[in-house]
Design an enzyme around this catalytic site. Structure first.
Site, PDB file in Angstrom:
ATOM      1  CG  ASP A 123     -16.373 -20.377  -5.283  1.00 45.40           C
ATOM      2  OD1 ASP A 123     -15.315 -20.051  -4.744  1.00 45.40           O
ATOM      3  OD2 ASP A 123     -17.475 -19.915  -4.935  1.00 45.40           O
ATOM      4  N   GLY A 180     -20.078 -18.307 -18.101  1.00 45.09           N
ATOM      5  CA  GLY A 180     -18.720 -17.968 -17.685  1.00 45.09           C
ATOM      6  C   GLY A 180     -17.599 -18.615 -18.479  1.00 45.09           C
ATOM      7  CG  PHE A 210     -16.021 -12.200  -6.562  1.00 47.48           C
ATOM      8  CD1 PHE A 210     -16.806 -13.341  -6.486  1.00 47.48           C
ATOM      9  CD2 PHE A 210     -16.255 -11.305  -7.589  1.00 47.48           C
ATOM     10  CE1 PHE A 210     -17.805 -13.588  -7.419  1.00 47.48           C
ATOM     11  CE2 PHE A 210     -17.244 -11.538  -8.533  1.00 47.48           C
ATOM     12  CZ  PHE A 210     -18.026 -12.679  -8.451  1.00 47.48           C
ATOM     13  CB  VAL A 211     -11.087 -13.142  -9.860  1.00 46.17           C
ATOM     14  CG1 VAL A 211      -9.994 -13.133  -8.812  1.00 46.17           C
ATOM     15  CG2 VAL A 211     -11.563 -14.566 -10.125  1.00 46.17           C
TER      16      VAL A 211
END
Ligand code: IMP
Ligand code: MG
Length: 180
Positions: free
Chosen positions: A102, A43, A151-152
């Site tokens: 998160d 990510g 959520f992106v």
């Protein structure tokens, strides 16, 4: 792909400006020192690529792969370190870089792992933070943007492995979840 996006939260321009600022802050903090950037795959690839081009201090790169999410939008189990560092971190100034904080479980796990190897220091820089989701006391030293609990995808962040290449950050239409 663009048709799957519900709403753009952060534009390319927003991101570019913020990373310029982060680069200046990090340069100032580490002035006169060399750092080892530890990027969390996959990510943080996009964020790291842009961040390092905004840094003037000498740096080296290493990567770590940690699993915490499957193809769903909820955390699986405790994060596992799937691939560790090539570099000996002892005596080095380590900067952990991730896409999003998160629950904080991934960064806490990685932070503890690196700290156990006697670095000179360990700091962290995350592109996004969802403070409402935190399950521990982990705090990032530098944060690109704090965002609400949604959520992106985009700018390195994926849903089921897709959407990482979008140059902005956005939410997905409900139909994307229904059809997968
Ligand atoms: P944490 O361990 O719960 O902090 O999770 C961090 C990891 O979860 C990140 O590195 C992402 O891979 C993933 N993640 C958390 N929220 C999102 C999101 O909104 N979109 C995409 N990936 C996310
Ligand atoms: Mg990730």
């Amino acid at each position: 792909m663009k048709n799957d996006i519900q709403k753009i939260l952060l534009s390319e321009e927003d991101i570019r400006k913020r990373i310029t600022g982060l680069g200046l802050e990090i340069d100032r903090h580490y002035e006169g020192k060399e750092i080892l950037i530890v990027t969390l795959l996959d990510g943080a690839i996009v964020f790291t690529a842009d961040l390092i081009r905004n840094l003037s201090i000498p740096l080296r790169l290493d990567c770590m792969r940690v699993s915490s999410y499957g193809d769903s939008t909820d955390p699986e189990t405790a994060p596992r370190i799937l691939s560790s560092l090539k570099t000996d971190v002892s005596g080095k100034h380590v900067l952990l870089v991730d896409d999003i904080l998160d629950t904080g479980n991934t960064m806490k796990r990685v932070h503890d792992e690196v700290l156990a190897k006697n670095p000179a220091s360990v700091h962290s820089c995350v592109f996004l933070d969802k403070p409402d989701r935190r399950e521990n006391d982990f705090r990032s030293d530098w944060t690109g943007f704090s965002i609400p609990d949604e959520f992106v995808v985009g700018y390195g962040l994926d849903y089921a492995g897709r959407f990482r290449q979008l140059p902005y950050v956005g939410t997905l239409k409900p139909s994307v979840y229904e059809n997968s």
